[in-house]
Scaffold this active site. Sequence first.
Site, PDB file in Angstrom:
ATOM      1  N   GLY A 206     -46.652 -37.997  28.277  1.00  0.00           N
ATOM      2  CA  GLY A 206     -46.284 -38.985  27.262  1.00  0.00           C
ATOM      3  C   GLY A 206     -44.976 -38.628  26.594  1.00  0.00           C
TER       4      GLY A 206
ATOM      5  N   ASP B 297     -50.817 -41.809  35.096  1.00  0.00           N
ATOM      6  CA  ASP B 297     -51.853 -41.957  34.068  1.00  0.00           C
ATOM      7  C   ASP B 297     -52.649 -40.650  34.000  1.00  0.00           C
ATOM      8  OD1 ASP B 297     -54.122 -42.525  32.594  1.00  0.00           O
ATOM      9  OD2 ASP B 297     -54.558 -44.412  33.619  1.00  0.00           O
ATOM     10  N   VAL B 298     -52.536 -39.962  32.865  1.00  0.00           N
ATOM     11  CA  VAL B 298     -53.183 -38.639  32.777  1.00  0.00           C
ATOM     12  C   VAL B 298     -54.703 -38.713  32.628  1.00  0.00           C
ATOM     13  CG1 VAL B 298     -51.120 -37.474  31.873  1.00  0.00           C
ATOM     14  CG2 VAL B 298     -52.835 -38.362  30.263  1.00  0.00           C
TER      15      VAL B 298
ATOM     16  N   TYR C 285     -61.232 -40.998  18.081  1.00  0.00           N
ATOM     17  CA  TYR C 285     -59.994 -40.195  18.118  1.00  0.00           C
ATOM     18  C   TYR C 285     -60.251 -38.770  17.623  1.00  0.00           C
ATOM     19  CZ  TYR C 285     -55.096 -38.950  17.094  1.00  0.00           C
ATOM     20  OH  TYR C 285     -53.870 -38.327  17.035  1.00  0.00           O
TER      21      TYR C 285
HETATM   22  P1  NAP Z   1     -47.113 -42.729  20.516  1.00  0.00           P
HETATM   23  O1  NAP Z   1     -45.792 -42.919  19.894  1.00  0.00           O
HETATM   24  O2  NAP Z   1     -48.116 -43.822  20.476  1.00  0.00           O
HETATM   25  O3  NAP Z   1     -46.898 -42.244  22.020  1.00  0.00           O
HETATM   26  C1  NAP Z   1     -47.997 -42.001  22.845  1.00  0.00           C
HETATM   27  C2  NAP Z   1     -47.497 -41.451  24.141  1.00  0.00           C
HETATM   28  O4  NAP Z   1     -48.641 -41.188  24.977  1.00  0.00           O
HETATM   29  C3  NAP Z   1     -46.594 -42.417  24.873  1.00  0.00           C
HETATM   30  O5  NAP Z   1     -45.502 -41.702  25.387  1.00  0.00           O
HETATM   31  C4  NAP Z   1     -47.481 -42.935  25.999  1.00  0.00           C
HETATM   32  O6  NAP Z   1     -46.778 -43.214  27.178  1.00  0.00           O
HETATM   33  C5  NAP Z   1     -48.379 -41.745  26.252  1.00  0.00           C
HETATM   34  N1  NAP Z   1     -49.632 -42.129  26.922  1.00  0.00           N
HETATM   35  C6  NAP Z   1     -50.646 -42.855  26.419  1.00  0.00           C
HETATM   36  N2  NAP Z   1     -51.623 -43.000  27.342  1.00  0.00           N
HETATM   37  C7  NAP Z   1     -51.199 -42.334  28.454  1.00  0.00           C
HETATM   38  C8  NAP Z   1     -51.755 -42.109  29.735  1.00  0.00           C
HETATM   39  N3  NAP Z   1     -52.964 -42.586  30.066  1.00  0.00           N
HETATM   40  N4  NAP Z   1     -51.051 -41.379  30.635  1.00  0.00           N
HETATM   41  C9  NAP Z   1     -49.828 -40.881  30.304  1.00  0.00           C
HETATM   42  N5  NAP Z   1     -49.250 -41.066  29.098  1.00  0.00           N
HETATM   43  C10 NAP Z   1     -49.926 -41.777  28.193  1.00  0.00           C
HETATM   44  O7  NAP Z   1     -47.859 -41.460  19.866  1.00  0.00           O
HETATM   45  P2  NAP Z   1     -47.309 -40.215  19.050  1.00  0.00           P
HETATM   46  O8  NAP Z   1     -47.521 -40.503  17.629  1.00  0.00           O
HETATM   47  O9  NAP Z   1     -45.984 -39.795  19.547  1.00  0.00           O
HETATM   48  O10 NAP Z   1     -48.424 -39.141  19.458  1.00  0.00           O
HETATM   49  C11 NAP Z   1     -48.185 -38.087  20.395  1.00  0.00           C
HETATM   50  C12 NAP Z   1     -49.358 -37.135  20.304  1.00  0.00           C
HETATM   51  O11 NAP Z   1     -49.433 -36.580  18.987  1.00  0.00           O
HETATM   52  C13 NAP Z   1     -50.702 -37.776  20.579  1.00  0.00           C
HETATM   53  O12 NAP Z   1     -51.538 -36.891  21.288  1.00  0.00           O
HETATM   54  C14 NAP Z   1     -51.259 -38.013  19.193  1.00  0.00           C
HETATM   55  O13 NAP Z   1     -52.658 -38.078  19.193  1.00  0.00           O
HETATM   56  C15 NAP Z   1     -50.729 -36.808  18.468  1.00  0.00           C
HETATM   57  N6  NAP Z   1     -50.659 -36.968  17.023  1.00  0.00           N
HETATM   58  C16 NAP Z   1     -49.890 -37.954  16.457  1.00  0.00           C
HETATM   59  C17 NAP Z   1     -49.869 -38.096  15.083  1.00  0.00           C
HETATM   60  C18 NAP Z   1     -49.046 -39.141  14.379  1.00  0.00           C
HETATM   61  O14 NAP Z   1     -49.164 -39.265  13.147  1.00  0.00           O
HETATM   62  N7  NAP Z   1     -48.196 -39.886  15.058  1.00  0.00           N
HETATM   63  C19 NAP Z   1     -50.627 -37.245  14.274  1.00  0.00           C
HETATM   64  C20 NAP Z   1     -51.392 -36.251  14.875  1.00  0.00           C
HETATM   65  C21 NAP Z   1     -51.398 -36.136  16.250  1.00  0.00           C
HETATM   66  P3  NAP Z   1     -46.216 -44.690  27.561  1.00  0.00           P
HETATM   67  O15 NAP Z   1     -45.402 -45.159  26.390  1.00  0.00           O
HETATM   68  O16 NAP Z   1     -45.407 -44.442  28.786  1.00  0.00           O
HETATM   69  O17 NAP Z   1     -47.422 -45.553  27.823  1.00  0.00           O
END
Ligand code: NAP
Length: 241
Positions: free
Chosen positions: A12, A58-59, A149
């Site tokens: 991702g 797709d992971v 989640y």
């Molecule tokens: P985001 O902007 O929604 O991005 C999610 C990423 O995951 C995208 O690059 C997406 O790829 C990828 N993804 C989703 N499903 C996938 C799949 N089946 N196979 C491969 N790639 C997949 O989220 P983010 O906020 O950057 O979050 C990144 C990580 O940090 C996540 O694990 C999230 O749970 C964690 N996190 C985030 C927050 C927050 O506040 N944002 C807080 C705590 C933890 P595509 O765009 O190519 O589909």
Amino acid sequence: MELQDQVAIVTGGARGIGRAIAIELAAAGAKVVVNYRSSAKEAEELVAQIGGVAVCADVSTTEGCQAVIDAAEAIGPLQILVNNAGITADGLLIGMSDEDFDQVMAVNAGGCFRMMRAASQLMIRRRSGSIINLTSISGLRGNSGQVNYSASKAAIVGMTRSLAKEIGRRKVRVNAVAPGFVETDMTKKLPQQVLDGAKAMIPMRRIGQPADIAPTVRFLAGPGSEYITGQVIVVDGGMSC
Ligand code: NAP
């Protein structure tokens, strides 16, 4: 540079926190495999900027995870795995569908499990490697509307600690980073009221940026953290302290 020519995978990696991590690791000299599922344009633009390769997969599937590992091994021995891909499907438990539970578990926990299983085989053989998993303060403390989640993120903590115990003696480290609220597409979906409420609970009085998270991942990937394994580092502006 501390990660010169080391091969790193960021799942991702085309958007949000994953993108910031890919940029940070590349700046430290790593050759980054940027995995994406739907953000092809963003992934191609990113690798044009930082080098490395973009891989669509797709992971949540074993084949998808293997394709990412194969792409990494094609450019050199895999040294760093960052399991960042994640999704949300928020809602109160009483109305949560089986599908919303299963899908979130399949991508977040299942993706981490499958990637670690494939990568650790190679790392164990080579007696070298660092795995960094993105969990969340939701996985540590729970969060209303996120039973699915937070279960997936708590599973990542359990897997991180268990695998660290399994393979530490093989010189492969496994750690996790737990962000608080970070401004990405994931949190843009939340109502403004929730974001304002979160901000009020953060001692540093601001929502995090992806670039606030990436340096901790770089630290856990690199030589300065060689005696750290099985740990969860919280990066949340003090929200959970
Ligand atoms: P985001 O902007 O929604 O991005 C999610 C990423 O995951 C995208 O690059 C997406 O790829 C990828 N993804 C989703 N499903 C996938 C799949 N089946 N196979 C491969 N790639 C997949 O989220 P983010 O906020 O950057 O979050 C990144 C990580 O940090 C996540 O694990 C999230 O749970 C964690 N996190 C985030 C927050 C927050 O506040 N944002 C807080 C705590 C933890 P595509 O765009 O190519 O589909």
